[in-house]
Design a protein around this motif. Structure first.
Motif, PDB file in Angstrom:
ATOM      1  N   GLY A  38       1.177  -1.299  -0.327  1.00  0.00           N
ATOM      2  CA  GLY A  38       0.415  -0.228   0.115  1.00  0.00           C
ATOM      3  C   GLY A  38       0.936   1.567  -0.073  1.00  0.00           C
ATOM      4  O   GLY A  38       0.176   2.505  -0.006  1.00  0.00           O
ATOM      5  N   LYS A  39       1.778   1.253  -0.397  1.00  0.00           N
ATOM      6  CA  LYS A  39       3.019   2.217   0.027  1.00  0.00           C
ATOM      7  C   LYS A  39       3.864   2.340  -1.248  1.00  0.00           C
ATOM      8  O   LYS A  39       4.157   1.552  -2.576  1.00  0.00           O
ATOM      9  CB  LYS A  39       4.184   2.712   1.182  1.00  0.00           C
ATOM     10  N   GLU A  40       4.318   3.980  -1.488  1.00  0.00           N
ATOM     11  CA  GLU A  40       5.377   3.805  -3.002  1.00  0.00           C
ATOM     12  C   GLU A  40       6.458   3.248  -2.454  1.00  0.00           C
ATOM     13  O   GLU A  40       7.050   3.147  -1.240  1.00  0.00           O
ATOM     14  CB  GLU A  40       5.719   5.308  -3.276  1.00  0.00           C
ATOM     15  N   ARG A  41       7.453   2.893  -3.608  1.00  0.00           N
ATOM     16  CA  ARG A  41       9.063   2.494  -3.738  1.00  0.00           C
ATOM     17  C   ARG A  41       9.850   3.781  -2.830  1.00  0.00           C
ATOM     18  O   ARG A  41       9.268   4.715  -3.405  1.00  0.00           O
ATOM     19  CB  ARG A  41       9.980   2.255  -4.718  1.00  0.00           C
ATOM     20  N   GLU A  42      10.261   3.576  -2.229  1.00  0.00           N
ATOM     21  CA  GLU A  42      11.296   4.310  -1.129  1.00  0.00           C
ATOM     22  C   GLU A  42      12.812   3.827  -0.841  1.00  0.00           C
ATOM     23  O   GLU A  42      12.788   2.801  -1.462  1.00  0.00           O
ATOM     24  CB  GLU A  42      10.331   4.685   0.512  1.00  0.00           C
ATOM     25  N   LEU A  43      13.404   4.945  -1.385  1.00  0.00           N
ATOM     26  CA  LEU A  43      15.301   4.619  -1.283  1.00  0.00           C
ATOM     27  C   LEU A  43      15.407   4.144   0.578  1.00  0.00           C
ATOM     28  O   LEU A  43      14.782   4.815   1.313  1.00  0.00           O
ATOM     29  CB  LEU A  43      15.801   6.344  -1.188  1.00  0.00           C
ATOM     30  N   VAL A  44      16.389   3.624   0.181  1.00  0.00           N
ATOM     31  CA  VAL A  44      16.405   2.781   1.393  1.00  0.00           C
ATOM     32  C   VAL A  44      18.687   3.725   1.278  1.00  0.00           C
ATOM     33  O   VAL A  44      18.659   3.680   2.446  1.00  0.00           O
ATOM     34  CB  VAL A  44      16.935   1.142   0.967  1.00  0.00           C
ATOM     35  N   ALA A  45      18.911   3.103   0.177  1.00  0.00           N
ATOM     36  CA  ALA A  45      20.139   3.815   0.506  1.00  0.00           C
ATOM     37  C   ALA A  45      20.848   3.187  -0.702  1.00  0.00           C
ATOM     38  O   ALA A  45      20.705   2.613  -1.557  1.00  0.00           O
ATOM     39  CB  ALA A  45      21.232   2.575   1.242  1.00  0.00           C
ATOM     40  N   THR A  46      22.412   4.240  -1.352  1.00  0.00           N
ATOM     41  CA  THR A  46      22.371   4.356  -2.654  1.00  0.00           C
ATOM     42  C   THR A  46      24.560   4.510  -2.457  1.00  0.00           C
ATOM     43  O   THR A  46      24.799   4.656  -1.584  1.00  0.00           O
ATOM     44  CB  THR A  46      22.601   5.423  -3.845  1.00  0.00           C
ATOM     45  N   ALA A  47      24.649   4.165  -3.450  1.00  0.00           N
ATOM     46  CA  ALA A  47      26.465   4.194  -3.261  1.00  0.00           C
ATOM     47  C   ALA A  47      26.739   3.983  -4.460  1.00  0.00           C
ATOM     48  O   ALA A  47      26.793   3.372  -4.827  1.00  0.00           O
ATOM     49  CB  ALA A  47      26.533   2.599  -2.201  1.00  0.00           C
ATOM     50  N   THR A  48      28.128   4.688  -4.654  1.00  0.00           N
ATOM     51  CA  THR A  48      28.871   5.086  -6.114  1.00  0.00           C
ATOM     52  C   THR A  48      29.703   4.229  -6.002  1.00  0.00           C
ATOM     53  O   THR A  48      30.160   3.282  -5.022  1.00  0.00           O
ATOM     54  CB  THR A  48      29.025   6.599  -6.400  1.00  0.00           C
ATOM     55  N   ARG A  49      30.142   4.108  -7.190  1.00  0.00           N
ATOM     56  CA  ARG A  49      32.023   3.242  -7.466  1.00  0.00           C
ATOM     57  C   ARG A  49      31.812   3.119  -6.556  1.00  0.00           C
ATOM     58  O   ARG A  49      33.812   2.550  -6.449  1.00  0.00           O
ATOM     59  CB  ARG A  49      31.834   2.741  -8.886  1.00  0.00           C
ATOM     60  N   GLY A  50      32.701   4.482  -6.300  1.00  0.00           N
ATOM     61  CA  GLY A  50      33.937   5.330  -5.715  1.00  0.00           C
ATOM     62  C   GLY A  50      34.042   4.668  -3.898  1.00  0.00           C
ATOM     63  O   GLY A  50      34.204   5.316  -3.178  1.00  0.00           O
ATOM     64  N   GLY A  51      32.246   3.756  -3.495  1.00  0.00           N
ATOM     65  CA  GLY A  51      31.395   4.944  -2.618  1.00  0.00           C
ATOM     66  C   GLY A  51      31.595   5.489  -1.304  1.00  0.00           C
ATOM     67  O   GLY A  51      30.714   5.432  -0.360  1.00  0.00           O
ATOM     68  N   ASN A  52      31.008   6.384  -1.680  1.00  0.00           N
ATOM     69  CA  ASN A  52      29.993   7.795  -1.577  1.00  0.00           C
ATOM     70  C   ASN A  52      28.843   6.863  -1.446  1.00  0.00           C
ATOM     71  O   ASN A  52      28.542   6.363  -2.038  1.00  0.00           O
ATOM     72  CB  ASN A  52      29.974   8.833  -2.488  1.00  0.00           C
ATOM     73  N   THR A  53      28.255   7.217   0.217  1.00  0.00           N
ATOM     74  CA  THR A  53      26.928   6.326   0.198  1.00  0.00           C
ATOM     75  C   THR A  53      25.534   7.763   1.124  1.00  0.00           C
ATOM     76  O   THR A  53      25.913   8.929   1.205  1.00  0.00           O
ATOM     77  CB  THR A  53      27.091   5.656   1.453  1.00  0.00           C
ATOM     78  N   ASN A  54      25.213   7.055   0.018  1.00  0.00           N
ATOM     79  CA  ASN A  54      23.402   8.282   0.764  1.00  0.00           C
ATOM     80  C   ASN A  54      22.679   7.060   1.700  1.00  0.00           C
ATOM     81  O   ASN A  54      22.283   6.172   0.741  1.00  0.00           O
ATOM     82  CB  ASN A  54      22.754   8.872  -0.402  1.00  0.00           C
ATOM     83  N   TYR A  55      21.463   7.275   2.417  1.00  0.00           N
ATOM     84  CA  TYR A  55      20.643   7.001   3.195  1.00  0.00           C
ATOM     85  C   TYR A  55      19.299   7.254   3.459  1.00  0.00           C
ATOM     86  O   TYR A  55      19.658   8.297   3.509  1.00  0.00           O
ATOM     87  CB  TYR A  55      21.092   6.533   4.507  1.00  0.00           C
ATOM     88  N   GLY A  56      18.033   7.056   3.348  1.00  0.00           N
ATOM     89  CA  GLY A  56      16.814   7.382   3.514  1.00  0.00           C
ATOM     90  C   GLY A  56      17.245   7.945   5.299  1.00  0.00           C
ATOM     91  O   GLY A  56      17.781   6.621   5.857  1.00  0.00           O
ATOM     92  N   ASP A  57      16.531   8.731   5.036  1.00  0.00           N
ATOM     93  CA  ASP A  57      16.226   9.190   7.157  1.00  0.00           C
ATOM     94  C   ASP A  57      15.396   7.759   7.555  1.00  0.00           C
ATOM     95  O   ASP A  57      16.401   8.198   9.234  1.00  0.00           O
ATOM     96  CB  ASP A  57      15.126  10.854   7.203  1.00  0.00           C
ATOM     97  N   SER A  58      15.087   7.265   7.271  1.00  0.00           N
ATOM     98  CA  SER A  58      14.538   6.479   8.317  1.00  0.00           C
ATOM     99  C   SER A  58      15.437   5.409   9.063  1.00  0.00           C
ATOM    100  O   SER A  58      15.505   4.038   8.903  1.00  0.00           O
ATOM    101  CB  SER A  58      12.952   5.449   7.719  1.00  0.00           C
TER     102      SER A  58
END
Length: 122
Positions: free
Chosen positions: A42-62
């Motif tokens: 019942g919910k939309e797809r959401e970002l959990v985490a991403t990583a670049t080839r060089g190792g930079n990361t990004n996370y969803g707030d939750s």
């Protein structure tokens, strides 16, 4: 032909841990950004985490502070270590990657895995 295959999902109690894997295979020239997304009923797809080839990361707030994304570029594999799991983390988890193939080495496109179910419940 490129495939992304997730594994490692399952049932875990609140406070527990799971480690997801995503293996890319096929005619892969290079893999750029990779990421994990999730979709609960019942919910939309959401970002959990991403990583670049060089190792930079990004996370969803939750998930910040609880989940860790990593990559093994030599194995074309990505991981998601999930700790302190909560019932609200229950969802189908999908991996995603920007991949250039040998047939189109300078033009990448986005591929998705089939998803793996994570259920957090006592």
């Amino acid at each position: 032909q490129v495939q992304l295959v997730e594994s490692g999902g399952g049932l875990v109690q609140p406070g527990g841990s799971l480690r997801l894997s995503c293996a890319a295979s096929g005619s892969i020239f290079s893999i750029n950004d990779m990421g994990w997304y999730r979709q609960a009923p019942g919910k939309e797809r959401e970002l959990v985490a991403t990583a670049t080839r060089g190792g930079n990361t990004n996370y969803g707030d939750s998930v910040k502070g609880r989940f860790t994304i990593s990559r093994d570029n030599a194995k074309n594999t990505m991981y998601l270590q999930m700790n302190s799991l909560k019932p609200e983390d229950t969802a189908v988890y999908y991996c995603n990657a920007r991949i250039a193939t040998y047939s189109s080495p300078y033009s990448s496109r986005t591929y998705w895995g089939q998803g793996t179910q994570v259920t957090v419940s006592s």
